[in-house]
Enzyme design. Structure first.
Site, PDB file in Angstrom:
ATOM      1  N   ASP A  43      49.798 -57.362 164.185  1.00 31.67           N
ATOM      2  CA  ASP A  43      49.586 -56.805 162.852  1.00 31.67           C
ATOM      3  C   ASP A  43      48.162 -56.297 162.714  1.00 31.67           C
ATOM      4  O   ASP A  43      47.202 -57.015 163.010  1.00 31.67           O
ATOM      5  CB  ASP A  43      49.848 -57.876 161.784  1.00 31.67           C
ATOM      6  CG  ASP A  43      49.638 -57.343 160.375  1.00 31.67           C
ATOM      7  OD1 ASP A  43      50.620 -56.905 159.759  1.00 31.67           O
ATOM      8  OD2 ASP A  43      48.480 -57.357 159.884  1.00 31.67           O
ATOM      9  N   TYR A  48      41.040 -52.044 159.040  1.00 26.53           N
ATOM     10  CA  TYR A  48      40.460 -53.150 159.807  1.00 26.53           C
ATOM     11  C   TYR A  48      39.477 -52.615 160.854  1.00 26.53           C
ATOM     12  O   TYR A  48      38.726 -53.394 161.446  1.00 26.53           O
ATOM     13  CB  TYR A  48      41.543 -53.949 160.535  1.00 26.53           C
ATOM     14  CG  TYR A  48      42.498 -54.718 159.649  1.00 26.53           C
ATOM     15  CD1 TYR A  48      42.339 -54.783 158.261  1.00 26.53           C
ATOM     16  CD2 TYR A  48      43.587 -55.386 160.214  1.00 26.53           C
ATOM     17  CE1 TYR A  48      43.237 -55.475 157.479  1.00 26.53           C
ATOM     18  CE2 TYR A  48      44.481 -56.087 159.431  1.00 26.53           C
ATOM     19  CZ  TYR A  48      44.310 -56.129 158.066  1.00 26.53           C
ATOM     20  OH  TYR A  48      45.211 -56.821 157.295  1.00 26.53           O
ATOM     21  N   LYS A  76      48.906 -50.185 158.457  1.00 29.59           N
ATOM     22  CA  LYS A  76      48.967 -49.965 157.008  1.00 29.59           C
ATOM     23  C   LYS A  76      48.173 -48.735 156.586  1.00 29.59           C
ATOM     24  O   LYS A  76      47.117 -48.441 157.159  1.00 29.59           O
ATOM     25  CB  LYS A  76      48.421 -51.201 156.275  1.00 29.59           C
ATOM     26  CG  LYS A  76      49.031 -52.514 156.752  1.00 29.59           C
ATOM     27  CD  LYS A  76      48.358 -53.726 156.149  1.00 29.59           C
ATOM     28  CE  LYS A  76      48.838 -55.014 156.799  1.00 29.59           C
ATOM     29  NZ  LYS A  76      48.208 -55.255 158.119  1.00 29.59           N
ATOM     30  N   HIS A 109      49.145 -50.505 151.956  1.00 29.45           N
ATOM     31  CA  HIS A 109      48.300 -51.700 152.008  1.00 29.45           C
ATOM     32  C   HIS A 109      48.028 -52.284 150.627  1.00 29.45           C
ATOM     33  O   HIS A 109      47.985 -53.503 150.457  1.00 29.45           O
ATOM     34  CB  HIS A 109      46.977 -51.370 152.706  1.00 29.45           C
ATOM     35  CG  HIS A 109      46.310 -52.544 153.319  1.00 29.45           C
ATOM     36  ND1 HIS A 109      45.393 -52.420 154.330  1.00 29.45           N
ATOM     37  CD2 HIS A 109      46.413 -53.871 153.093  1.00 29.45           C
ATOM     38  CE1 HIS A 109      44.967 -53.621 154.690  1.00 29.45           C
ATOM     39  NE2 HIS A 109      45.565 -54.513 153.941  1.00 29.45           N
TER      40      HIS A 109
END
Length: 329
Positions: A43, A48, A76, A109
């Site tokens: 994931d 990120y 996402k 997200h």
């Protein structure tokens, strides 16, 4: 590896490797270690900032005989790209970074949106440090574009993250392809029972992020956002959890993860430690009894147990789509 069948028809492994807060220099080793220990579910998210590093590990694994169809990769759409016209751009960017032809599960997200800065890789920030809110974002129009990406074959399954029940309902009632997954903060102190019941009634599989109550988040919030919160629990050291762990000769992390699995929740614990990565997936060889499940269920603090209010995004509570407004009141 055990899986659940999504309404999209695809199997989603019930344990995955979470990668939030994972630095690029450590993520390649973490993903490689996870794959060596039987993980097939990874994931991540565009914001990120580690999709490049994950892509390198996936490419290496695939070049060494791994099969793409065995992997389940979630990423996402970032909150600063939360507009219908931006979906394809950010999806293509993620595919390029991850070195993949398709994404197994693509999530919106956040329900709220920020404007992006000139780079397109970060939200815009006002002079007072508050985030530039995009007040025109429309989650339904974003969802409609997500559906188009499924039809193009770039995405196999689509879902939501951090949406409340009313927000999910709006998507559901306007969707041609229904959401098959919801990813939310979920752990023993914040068990989201009403939301889980809602999802069960709509055949939406729930994924728990921060299933161990994110023990590293406090330092991250203080360092990155200069934001302090007193809501960081020590679930790993809780006496109830420790007692159950001792009875099963398991770690407290394994007990907390097993508890969620038995509540029909997918877990994506994050770790950079090879030992903990190996232990976190080793939770299929035991079962908690009804008394143990009841003791862990009783730890729930409801809304008071929520860690991720997103108030570290200065000014986010002013966005009309901020999902936890009722809790603030």
């Amino acid at each position: 590896m055990k899986s659940v069948k999504l309404s999209s028809g695809y199997d989603m492994p019930t344990v995955g490797l979470g990668t939030w807060q994972a630095k690029p220099e450590e993520i390649e080793r973490a993903v490689a270690t996870a794959l060596e220990n039987g993980y097939r579910h990874i994931d991540t998210a565009f914001n990120y900032n580690n999709e490049d590093a994950i892509g390198k590990s996936l490419e290496l694994w695939l070049n060494n005989g791994g099969k793409r169809e065995e992997l389940f990769i979630t990423t996402k759409l970032p909150h600063y790209g939360n507009r219908a016209a931006e979906v394809e751009k950010y999806l293509n960017w993620s595919l390029e970074k991850l070195k993949l032809d398709y994404i197994d599960l693509y999530l919106i997200h956040m329900p709220f949106a920020f404007l992006c800065d000139a780079s397109g890789c970060a939200p815009g920030i006002n002079d007072d440090g508050s985030y530039e809110l995009d007040l025109l974002t429309n989650p339904v129009s974003v969802w409609k574009q997500m559906e188009q990406e499924v039809k193009k074959g770039k995405v196999r399954s689509i879902g939501l993250s951090n949406f409340n029940e009313n927000q999910i309902d709006e998507i559901w009632n306007n969707a041609e392809i229904k959401p098959c997954n919801l990813q939310v903060e979920l752990h023993a102190y914040h068990q989201q029972k009403s939301l889980r019941n809602y999802c069960a009634s709509h055949n939406i599989v729930v994924t728990a992020y921060s299933p161990l109550a994110s023990p590293g988040a406090k330092i991250h919030f203080q360092t990155k956002y200069n934001y302090s919160s007193d809501k960081f629990p020590d679930l790993l050291g809780h006496p109830v959890v420790e007692k159950i762990a001792k009875a099963h000769e398991k770690t407290t992390a394994q007990i907390l993860l097993r508890h969620l699995l038995q509540n029909d929740v997918i877990v994506i614990p994050k770790s950079a430690s090879p030992q903990r990565i190996a232990l976190n997936i080793n939770i299929y060889d035991f079962e908690l009894n009804s008394d143990e499940m009841a003791d862990l269920n009783a730890l729930d603090r409801g809304a008071e147990g929520r860690i991720f209010t997103f108030l570290f995004f200065k000014g986010v509570e002013r966005h009309p789509l901020y999902p936890f407004r009722d809790e603030l009141q």
